[in-house]
Scaffold this active site. Structure first.
Site, PDB file in Angstrom:
ATOM      1  N   LEU A 150      20.061  11.798  42.178  1.00  0.00           N
ATOM      2  CA  LEU A 150      19.123  12.119  43.252  1.00  0.00           C
ATOM      3  C   LEU A 150      18.072  11.042  43.408  1.00  0.00           C
ATOM      4  O   LEU A 150      17.536  10.846  44.503  1.00  0.00           O
ATOM      5  CB  LEU A 150      18.435  13.459  42.981  1.00  0.00           C
ATOM      6  CG  LEU A 150      19.336  14.686  42.929  1.00  0.00           C
ATOM      7  CD1 LEU A 150      18.518  15.936  42.618  1.00  0.00           C
ATOM      8  CD2 LEU A 150      20.071  14.851  44.248  1.00  0.00           C
ATOM      9  N   VAL A 208      16.959  10.944  37.961  1.00  0.00           N
ATOM     10  CA  VAL A 208      17.051  12.369  38.259  1.00  0.00           C
ATOM     11  C   VAL A 208      18.445  12.640  38.818  1.00  0.00           C
ATOM     12  O   VAL A 208      18.871  11.994  39.791  1.00  0.00           O
ATOM     13  CB  VAL A 208      15.976  12.805  39.266  1.00  0.00           C
ATOM     14  CG1 VAL A 208      16.095  14.296  39.536  1.00  0.00           C
ATOM     15  CG2 VAL A 208      14.588  12.474  38.741  1.00  0.00           C
ATOM     16  N   ASP A 223      -2.628  15.213  40.357  1.00  0.00           N
ATOM     17  CA  ASP A 223      -1.707  14.523  41.263  1.00  0.00           C
ATOM     18  C   ASP A 223      -1.205  15.499  42.340  1.00  0.00           C
ATOM     19  O   ASP A 223      -0.035  15.524  42.676  1.00  0.00           O
ATOM     20  CB  ASP A 223      -0.528  13.943  40.481  1.00  0.00           C
ATOM     21  CG  ASP A 223       0.290  12.969  41.346  1.00  0.00           C
ATOM     22  OD1 ASP A 223      -0.224  12.547  42.404  1.00  0.00           O
ATOM     23  OD2 ASP A 223       1.427  12.659  40.976  1.00  0.00           O
ATOM     24  N   SER A 271      15.996   7.419  41.098  1.00  0.00           N
ATOM     25  CA  SER A 271      15.851   6.644  39.872  1.00  0.00           C
ATOM     26  C   SER A 271      14.502   5.964  39.855  1.00  0.00           C
ATOM     27  O   SER A 271      13.878   5.756  40.898  1.00  0.00           O
ATOM     28  CB  SER A 271      16.959   5.584  39.750  1.00  0.00           C
ATOM     29  OG  SER A 271      18.234   6.176  39.760  1.00  0.00           O
ATOM     30  N   GLY A 272      14.061   5.583  38.651  1.00  0.00           N
ATOM     31  CA  GLY A 272      12.819   4.861  38.473  1.00  0.00           C
ATOM     32  C   GLY A 272      12.926   3.949  37.274  1.00  0.00           C
ATOM     33  O   GLY A 272      13.985   3.796  36.656  1.00  0.00           O
ATOM     34  N   ALA A 273      11.768   3.355  36.912  1.00  0.00           N
ATOM     35  CA  ALA A 273      11.786   2.389  35.815  1.00  0.00           C
ATOM     36  C   ALA A 273      12.016   3.063  34.470  1.00  0.00           C
ATOM     37  O   ALA A 273      12.491   2.434  33.531  1.00  0.00           O
ATOM     38  CB  ALA A 273      10.462   1.619  35.796  1.00  0.00           C
ATOM     39  N   PHE A 274      11.652   4.382  34.371  1.00  0.00           N
ATOM     40  CA  PHE A 274      11.774   5.052  33.080  1.00  0.00           C
ATOM     41  C   PHE A 274      12.920   6.055  33.031  1.00  0.00           C
ATOM     42  O   PHE A 274      13.192   6.606  31.981  1.00  0.00           O
ATOM     43  CB  PHE A 274      10.463   5.769  32.748  1.00  0.00           C
ATOM     44  CG  PHE A 274       9.339   4.834  32.440  1.00  0.00           C
ATOM     45  CD1 PHE A 274       9.164   4.316  31.173  1.00  0.00           C
ATOM     46  CD2 PHE A 274       8.470   4.444  33.436  1.00  0.00           C
ATOM     47  CE1 PHE A 274       8.129   3.450  30.903  1.00  0.00           C
ATOM     48  CE2 PHE A 274       7.432   3.584  33.167  1.00  0.00           C
ATOM     49  CZ  PHE A 274       7.250   3.072  31.900  1.00  0.00           C
TER      50      PHE A 274
END
Length: 1255
Positions: A726, A734, A845, A728-731
């Site tokens: 679904l 999903v 947030d 993605s990121g640097a860490f």
């Protein structure tokens, strides 16, 4: 129909002081310049109205009168309430010599109180016959007129009129007359003689010395309104009008305001006076009602008296018309909403309607009384193609068969040829005439083809004249006793051009022989006004069926009335004496004294009794009581119809005895068990107290915080199956996935967050912190964790949210969202944040992108990567660095990195602004470095177009500089709950009522359903049920087995908070934070949201559980169905790439004051979040956890910088998740030398900057 007809007054009588002559008060007319309805009877109409009249309650209109008309009946008129109109006449004189005052309550053409127009032949007309005097008004002769209170004078086109230009009109006008206009035409066709030498200033009404004008104003000494001469002692009283004979208010020729028994007063005496001694309101014996300009002891006939002391024709609002026993009518205030009444033409919504048509006839269905009038014109039966109105059909007129009273008038100038009479009004009894046609007629029948009237029930014409003319087939006009219908001597019947009476008699159209005195409304025995013999129903008969015929009757006031059906007809004698069953001479069947009945009562309950009565008939037909009066289960009856004696069988006695013995035994066993358990509990508590007293080795230091009893569900990797990525990121990444619990034949759609390989220990620690936070919350509007998988890369498992984030949802469905959707979401977000405040959780947030949509009516707050729990003694949190959403942050959070619940309120206001603008970017186009200065200068986000000032003022309160001035979340819940119940009052969306319903899907939602393997799934909330032994102090062995099999039992919770439900901390139970307050004054979130959310988990509780918990409602205005679920696991929403890198900002080193982690607590101790806390200045505890880079959600990523070479190239997708919404306060070092720059660095994107000001 003229609207002015509403103001017409009926002929009435008002009394002057005792001993004085009666003042005759008569009605005026309201025809203006229209031709008379009947020119042949026009003069007769005026004579009937004004004969002997002194005060005209209305307008005096004299029009279209011939030369030889005798107007002597006008000579007594002294006062006119409305205006005087003399127009289109050939008559030479109008004898109004006694007219003193024209009040002008109504004005001709809205300006004139006196209008004299077109009297006589025009100037250019041919010369009349030799010797004949030309027609037309020659002199006004208003020698007594000295007062016009309101309105001007218009005299035009009167070729024979003289002396109108000699009058000093200024003297006649009242000093406060604002419409004192004079338009006087002096063109005439004859020479006028001069005024008499006796007239001062040559001012006169005619050539006689008696016609001199009397001056009562301009000759007065200073300060006089009216006077009788020039001397100061000649002044009239201030309440006088038209002059006076002396200085007192009883010497007035006319009254300026009200005439009270010959004395002019400003007000009539009140009906009620206040007694200052007893402090009571007492009836005033001298009280009077206001009627026109007079004070009267009682309102005249046909008028309504009010509580305020006035006589009116229409009751005021919230009042109803009431008729007393003596026939007087008054207006009475409704004790509850007034009953619906039927309005006729000229009233309320039918005020502008001219006639009864097929479009409005159903308004009168079932009406007995019509407040207003009825008019039937040719257009009623011809229809109107222009307005698409169909012709009125004869059968539709049957709606008037129930009509008994009309308060206005009845006007008929067209009628169906198929109806020979007006029998549809056969039950009409009263035409009151409070509103008159042309101000004169209460009944008008003209140009009809009927043969007789057929108004057999008509008994009263309360006011006005009756006009029946030009009905060439109409008979029986003279057979009606009209004088009996009229209520005052000025009423009369005007009839012309109907069928001659001798023709009617010649054809046998005469009254029936049983009609008394030959009075009838038509042929036959049913049209008689009164019967000469007897009346049965509506028919006159020669005799009643007293001795013969069926049904038998009795006589009451010459009316034949039927006996009761149970009366036995007698031969040669009367059968009954009245209509009731106890008034029979003999009974036809049985007699239950004193009544005749068809059968004796058998099990019948009399009124107000629960005991049935049983009787049987004896030989003489009389009902006798039964020996046994059975009360229930009366099945067996004897031959007389009485209940048989019930004998109990031996088996019944045996069964009763056995059941009694067993009941006693069971109760004994139960009491024994209870006593034994109580003794065991006492022994156990005693032993525990003794052990604690001897084994404690150190003093207790309780914090007062409630234990965090949430449970973490540990999942195996074999239970999870990933379907597709679904985001993605640097860490991390999903995934959309499926959870298949071991041993269960279910598939549950989930979202799986997976950390990347070789991630730092800090990233693992922070994702576990997020799992800790998510597992500890329990609100319908906050996402919770389903479980965690502890593989080499930690995986968080949450419920899949098919609708995606709220930001994308409102952007995609902008044109399909309604005001109720937006306000419901605002209310639900406020409830979720109120819950987080109660459990001491600062989100940090909050934004529309971090709110997930479970359904179009249900949203949940998610993304706790920046959230922080406050300890029991903390009120705020100071961040050390990391990436934060600058444009959603409060000013104190930007400048001092200070985060509280009130800083979340600021973010909430921005979130509401995003919803109300359908996903617009806050402060779009403004660089991030300028945001603090912009906020300090007082600038805020603008008011969205769809927001009312009410909603926008809530946003403004959320953006106050002083955090204590911002509203609390519980106040926001109350405000938006109130608005959500009336959404269109506070949010205005164009064409909302015409638009489609709320959207049911979205692009994100459709993408989640594209996979074939997503079918036959079970929702996580339907699968999860309470677990066993959650709060049990003494768990059973083996309770630590399979996590997802521990949901089979529960315990109870008592009031006061000492015991809690034995439920797993799932979506149905809200576990308390370890730092949540333990006082009894709980949050309304626990009372409302928690309680409602727990209902689903309570389905397995015992039936005797007294828990008051109930389900929550997704929509505050709609009751929640039983199958509705309210909890959704979070799914991270990834908006478009909006991150920017700040490479020059370096992280701050940890504070040297911060100590190591505390030692682990012993087993069985209260669960608490692992934290590294150290006291700071003023006792403030700081959390050393970093802001950003803690979770895999790409919205929190610290973007890759270009300041130093990377050991590994960044992933191809990483830049796609750089989010401009977040501001990196403390980016990781890249291997470059430490920077000593102290201030705001220059970045590639000037909109988002990092601050390195120490905390």
């Amino acid at each position: 129909m003229e609207l002015a007809a509403l103001c017409r007054w009926g002929l009435l009588l008002a009394l002057l002081p005792p001993g004085a002559a009666s003042t005759q008060v008569c009605t005026g007319t309201d025809m203006k310049l229209r031709l008379p309805a009947s020119p042949e009877t026009h003069l007769d109409m005026l004579r009937h109205l004004y004969q002997g009249c002194q005060v005209v309650q209305g307008n005096l209109e004299l029009t279209y009168l011939p030369t030889n008309a005798s107007l002597s009946f006008l000579q007594d008129i002294q006062e006119v309430q409305g205006y005087v109109l003399i127009a289109h006449n050939q008559v030479r004189q109008v004898p109004l010599q006694r007219l003193r005052i024209v009040r002008g309550t109504q004005l001709f053409e809205d300006n004139y109180a006196l209008a004299v127009l077109d009297n006589g032949d025009p100037l250019n007309n041919t010369t009349p016959v030799t010797g004949a005097s030309p027609g037309g008004l020659r002199e006004l002769q208003l020698r007594s007129l000295t007062e016009i209170l309101k309105g001007g004078v218009l005299i035009q086109r009167n070729p024979q009129l003289c002396y109108q230009d000699t009058i000093l009109w200024k003297d006649i006008f009242h000093k406060n007359n604002q419409l004192a206009l004079t338009l006087i035409d002096t063109n005439r066709s004859r020479a006028c003689h001069p005024c008499s030498p006796m007239c001062k200033g040559s001012r006169c009404w005619g050539e006689s010395s008696e016609d001199c004008q009397s001056l009562t104003r301009t000759v007065c000494a200073g300060g006089c309104a009216r006077c009788k001469g020039p001397l100061p002692t000649d002044c009239c009283h201030e309440q006088c009008a038209a002059g006076c004979t002396g200085p007192k208010h009883s010497d007035c020729l006319a009254c300026l305001h009200f005439n009270h028994s010959g004395i002019c007063e400003l007000h009539c005496p009140a009906l009620v006076t206040y007694n200052t001694d007893t402090f009571e309101s007492m009836p005033n014996p001298e009280g009077r009602y206001t009627f026109g300009a007079s004070c009267v002891t009682a309102c005249p006939y046909n008028y309504l008296s009010t509580d305020v002391g006035s006589c009116t024709l229409v009751c005021p609002l919230h009042n109803q018309e009431v008729t007393a026993e003596d026939g007087t009518q008054r207006c009475e205030k409704c004790s509850k909403p007034c009953a619906r009444v039927c309005y006729g033409l000229g009233m309320e919504h039918l005020r502008e309607v001219r006639a009864v048509t097929s479009a409005n006839i159903q308004e009168f269905a079932g009406c007995k009384k019509i407040f207003g009038s009825l008019a039937f014109l040719p257009e009623s039966f011809d229809g109107d193609p222009a307005s698409n109105t169909a012709p009125l059909q004869p059968e539709q007129l049957q709606v008037f068969e129930t009509l008994e009273e009309i308060t206005g008038y009845l006007y008929i100038s067209a009628w169906p040829d198929s109806l020979p009479d007006l029998s549809v009004f056969q039950n009409l009894q009263v035409i009151r005439g409070r509103i008159l046609h042309n101000g004169a007629y209460s009944l008008t029948l003209q140009g009809l083809g009927i043969s007789w009237l057929g108004l057999r029930s008509l008994r009263e014409l309360g006011s006005g004249l009756a006009l029946i003319h030009h009905n060439t087939h109409l008979c029986f006009v003279h057979t009606v006793p009209w004088d009996q219908l009229f209520r005052n001597p000025h009423q009369a019947l005007l009839h012309t051009a109907n069928r001659p009476e001798d023709e009617c008699v010649g054809e046998g159209l005469a009254c029936h022989q049983l009609c008394a005195r030959g009075h009838c409304w038509g042929p036959g025995p049913t049209q008689c006004v009164n019967c000469s013999q007897f009346l049965r129903g509506q028919e006159c008969v020669e005799e009643c069926r007293v001795l013969q015929g069926l049904p038998r009757e009795y006589v009451n006031a010459r009316h034949c009335l039927p006996c009761h059906p149970e009366c036995q007809p007698q031969n040669g004698s009367v059968t009954c004496f009245g209509p009731e069953a106890d008034q029979c001479v003999a009974c036809a069947h049985y007699k239950d004294p004193p009544f005749c009945v068809a059968r004796c009562p058998s099990g019948v309950k009399p009124d107000l009794s629960y005991m049935p009565i049983w009787k049987f008939p004896d030989e003489e037909g009389a009902c006798q009581p039964c020996p046994i009066n059975c009360t229930h289960s009366c099945v067996d009856l004897d031959d007389k119809g009485c209940p048989a004696e019930q004998r109990a069988s031996p088996l019944t006695s045996i069964i009763s005895a056995v059941v009694g013995i067993l009941l006693v035994v069971v109760l004994g066993v139960v009491f024994g068990i209870l006593i034994k358990r109580r003794q065991q509990k006492i022994r156990k508590y005693t032993m525990r107290r003794l052990l604690q007293e001897t084994e404690l080795v150190e003093p207790l230091t309780p914090s007062g915080a409630m234990p965090n009893q949430a449970q973490m569900r540990i999942l195996k990797e074999t239970e999870l199956r990933k379907v597709k990525v679904l985001g993605s990121g640097a860490f991390g990444t999903v995934y959309k996935g499926i959870w298949i619990p071991d041993g269960e034949n279910v598939k549950i759609p989930v979202a799986i967050k997976v950390l990347r390989e070789n991630t730092s220990p800090k990233a693992n620690k922070e994702i576990l912190d997020e799992a800790y936070v998510m597992a500890g919350v329990g609100s319908p509007y906050v996402s919770r964790l389903l479980g965690i998988c502890l593989t080499s890369t930690v995986q968080l498992v949450t419920q899949l949210m098919p609708y995606g984030c709220l930001l994308d949802h409102v952007r995609e469905n902008r044109g399909r969202l309604g005001s109720q959707d937006l306000l419901n979401w605002c209310m639900q977000i406020a409830k979720g944040m109120s819950y987080l405040e109660d459990v001491r959780l600062v989100h940090r947030d909050l934004a529309a992108r971090n709110v997930l949509v479970k359904s179009p009516n249900h949203v949940k707050i998610t993304d706790f990567g920046l959230a922080r729990l406050l300890d029991i003694d903390e009120t705020e949190y100071h961040a050390d660095g990391g990436k934060v959403p600058i444009k959603w942050m409060a000013l104190e959070s930007i400048l001092r990195r200070r985060f509280t619940h009130q800083s979340d309120v600021w973010s909430y206001g921005v979130t509401v602004w995003e919803l109300m603008t359908f996903g617009a970017k806050p402060y779009d186009g403004i660089p991030a470095r300028e945001i603090p200065d912009l906020l300090e200068k007082g600038e805020r986000l603008p008011q969205p177009p769809i927001c009312t000032i009410d909603v926008y003022m809530i946003m403004v309160k959320c953006w106050m500089i002083d955090s204590e001035c911002r509203p609390r979340f519980r106040e926001l819940v109350s405000e938006f709950s109130r608005m959500a119940r009336d959404p269109q009052r506070f949010v205005v969306i164009q064409n909302e009522d015409l638009g489609p319903a709320s959207p049911l899907d979205s692009t994100f939602y459709r993408s989640l359903l594209e996979d074939d393997d997503m079918g036959d799934l079970v929702d996580a909330e339907e699968y999860l049920v309470p677990q066993q032994g959650f709060f049990c102090p003494d768990p059973a062995p083996g309770a630590g087995g399979m996590v997802h099999h521990r949901h089979r039992s529960s315990s109870t919770r008592s009031g006061g908070g000492d015991l809690t439900l034995g439920l797993e901390p799932s979506e149905e139970e809200a576990p308390r934070s370890p730092l949540a307050p333990s006082e009894g004054a709980g949050s309304d979130v626990f009372d409302g949201d928690l309680g409602m959310g727990a209902a689903k988990g309570l389905q397995s509780l015992p039936t005797h559980d007294p828990s008051p918990l109930q389900r929550y409602s997704e929509d505050p205005t709609v009751p929640l169905p039983s199958e509705t679920d309210g909890y959704v696991a979070p799914l991270t929403c990834s908006p478009q790439p909006e991150y920017v890198n700040q490479p020059d900002v370096r992280p701050q080193p940890p504070s040297p004051r911060e100590g190591p982690l505390p030692a682990a607590r012993p087993a069985g101790a209260t669960l608490e979040r692992p934290k590294t806390l150290s006291p700071g200045k003023n006792g403030v505890v700081k959390d050393v956890f970093a802001f950003g880079g803690a979770v895999e959600n790409p919205e929190y990523l610290t973007p890759q910088g270009g300041a130093a070479p990377q050991p590994h190239p960044p992933p191809a997708f990483s830049p796609a998740f750089d989010n401009l919404y977040y501001w990196d306060q403390d980016p990781p070092e890249r291997g470059a030398p430490p920077s000593t720059f102290k201030g705001t660095p220059t970045a590639e994107n000037p909109e988002y900057l990092g601050l390195d000001v120490p905390v």
